[in-house]
Design a protein around this motif. Structure first.
Motif, PDB file in Angstrom:
ATOM      1  N   VAL A 139      10.266  -2.759   5.846  1.00 58.34           N
ATOM      2  CA  VAL A 139       9.300  -3.672   5.239  1.00 58.34           C
ATOM      3  C   VAL A 139       8.375  -2.894   4.308  1.00 58.34           C
ATOM      4  CG1 VAL A 139       7.385  -5.248   5.691  1.00 58.34           C
ATOM      5  CG2 VAL A 139       9.375  -5.251   7.199  1.00 58.34           C
ATOM      6  N   GLY A 140       8.047  -3.497   3.169  1.00 56.25           N
ATOM      7  CA  GLY A 140       7.067  -2.919   2.256  1.00 56.25           C
ATOM      8  C   GLY A 140       7.676  -1.980   1.222  1.00 56.25           C
ATOM      9  N   TYR A 141       6.809  -1.529   0.349  1.00 58.74           N
ATOM     10  CA  TYR A 141       7.218  -0.588  -0.705  1.00 58.74           C
ATOM     11  C   TYR A 141       6.011   0.252  -1.092  1.00 58.74           C
ATOM     12  CZ  TYR A 141       4.968  -4.154  -3.605  1.00 58.74           C
ATOM     13  OH  TYR A 141       4.078  -5.041  -4.134  1.00 58.74           O
ATOM     14  N   GLY A 142       6.268   1.326  -1.821  1.00 60.74           N
ATOM     15  CA  GLY A 142       5.200   2.227  -2.225  1.00 60.74           C
ATOM     16  C   GLY A 142       5.172   3.482  -1.351  1.00 60.74           C
ATOM     17  N   THR A 143       3.996   4.056  -1.239  1.00 66.26           N
ATOM     18  CA  THR A 143       3.848   5.271  -0.428  1.00 66.26           C
ATOM     19  C   THR A 143       3.931   4.922   1.058  1.00 66.26           C
ATOM     20  OG1 THR A 143       1.461   5.038  -0.293  1.00 66.26           O
ATOM     21  CG2 THR A 143       2.325   6.214  -2.209  1.00 66.26           C
ATOM     22  N   PRO A 144       4.194   5.887   1.932  1.00 65.11           N
ATOM     23  CA  PRO A 144       4.243   5.610   3.379  1.00 65.11           C
ATOM     24  C   PRO A 144       2.982   4.936   3.901  1.00 65.11           C
ATOM     25  CG  PRO A 144       5.154   7.762   2.940  1.00 65.11           C
ATOM     26  CD  PRO A 144       4.598   7.289   1.634  1.00 65.11           C
ATOM     27  N   THR A 145       1.812   5.353   3.373  1.00 66.69           N
ATOM     28  CA  THR A 145       0.575   4.728   3.843  1.00 66.69           C
ATOM     29  C   THR A 145       0.517   3.253   3.451  1.00 66.69           C
ATOM     30  OG1 THR A 145      -0.590   6.824   3.617  1.00 66.69           O
ATOM     31  CG2 THR A 145      -1.939   4.850   3.766  1.00 66.69           C
ATOM     32  N   GLN A 146       0.926   2.962   2.212  1.00 66.37           N
ATOM     33  CA  GLN A 146       0.950   1.576   1.748  1.00 66.37           C
ATOM     34  C   GLN A 146       1.943   0.746   2.564  1.00 66.37           C
ATOM     35  OE1 GLN A 146       1.897   2.162  -2.387  1.00 66.37           O
ATOM     36  NE2 GLN A 146      -0.267   2.241  -3.020  1.00 66.37           N
TER      37      GLN A 146
END
Length: 325
Positions: A105-112
């Motif tokens: 789930v999600g995209y971008g940096t690991p934190t995001q």
């Protein structure tokens, strides 16, 4: 709504029914559904409770929810495709995705992605809670409707059984002659104040008293008297006509007159049978209904009666002559 109309085919009506706008979020959708459920659910105790309206609200909620889920998945897929294209590793995505965290789930940096995943879990949990409440409310609604229908069916069945039982008891008593020697038979009912029926309302009692004082009778009673009187009159006239023609065989002239009278007799019986049909339609007791008068059977009875009389007269004549010899 019109019969056969489907809310699922018209999103505009679904939004209107739930009281939300086209660009609402899933959270706003859930909040609007719970508000409408409290308002229309049959077990909510609300004055506006309506099982049919609640079923429409539930259908609208599921329709809009499916639309929002499709849009969210489509946006996530497009975002993932853009991210992979920018990184130039689109062809390797299926191979390395299984090693990524956050269930993909999600995209971008690991934190995001971690933040996006946490929000995803919150939304998923909220969706499951709402789905559970919807299923529970739906089951309760169906149970309440089924129970109400069963009560109504049981009540109608009991009333029918009691009515049939009372009619059978009355018909059996009449067949056994239990009503033949009742005091006051053939006389009008005495509806004086001293004999007032406590189970009868005052208005009905006064109306019956006014009608009785003025000599009025129920229509079916008057019609029954008319029908029975007409039957006796026609039978007596038929008997008289047959007697006037003397013994058989008739002369050609008398035979013609007899046939002409029989045509008139059949017409009178046909008119009488129509009055009997009207009587049977309004008589309140099935056992009091009358059958049709069959003209040919009436004629046959009269003819047989006079033949028997003629045969008896011939026999007496023969016996008298024998005695004289």
């Amino acid at each position: 709504r019109l019969l056969g109309y489907k809310l699922a085919k018209n999103l505009k009506d679904c939004y209107s029914l739930l009281g939300i706008s086209d660009g609402c979020t899933e959270a706003e959708l859930k909040e609007a559904f719970i508000k409408r459920a409290k308002q229309y659910h049959p077990d909510s105790g609300s004055k506006t409770a309506d099982p049919r309206k609640f079923a429409q609200v539930e259908e609208a909620y599921r329709t809009v929810q499916e639309k929002l889920v499709r849009e969210r998945k489509k946006e996530e897929a497009e975002a993932n495709e853009e991210e992979e294209e920018d990184a130039g590793i689109k062809h390797t995505a299926p191979q390395h995705r299984q090693y990524l965290g956050f269930e993909g789930v999600g995209y971008g940096t690991p934190t995001q992605r971690q933040k996006q995943y946490q929000q995803y879990k919150v939304d998923r949990a909220a969706t499951r809670v709402v789905d559970y409440k919807v299923a529970k409310l739906s089951a309760m609604s169906e149970s309440a409707l089924v129970l109400q229908e069963k009560r109504q069916a049981r009540k109608a069945k009991i009333v029918q059984v009691i009515d049939r039982m009372v009619e059978d008891m009355i018909a059996e008593s009449m067949a056994n002659g239990e009503f033949d020697n009742l005091p006051g038979k053939g006389k009008p009912l005495n509806l004086q104040k001293s004999e007032y029926n406590p189970y009868q309302d005052t208005t009905t009692h006064l109306i019956n008293k006014i009608l009785n004082d003025n000599g009025f009778k129920p229509q079916w009673v008057e019609l029954e008297v008319e029908v029975r009187s007409r039957i006796k009159e026609l039978r007596k006239k038929l008997d008289s006509k047959r007697d006037a023609f003397g013994p058989e065989p008739f002369s050609p002239q008398n035979q013609k007159k007899w046939n002409t009278y029989l045509d008139t007799f059949r017409e009178d019986i046909a008119a009488l049978n129509k009055r009997i049909d009207k009587y049977n339609m309004i008589v309140p007791i099935m056992a009091k209904q009358l059958g049709h008068i069959k003209p040919d059977r009436e004629v046959a009875k009269v003819m047989e009666k006079f033949r028997a009389q003629e045969e008896q007269e011939k026999q007496q004549t023969v016996e008298t002559k024998a005695e004289e010899k």
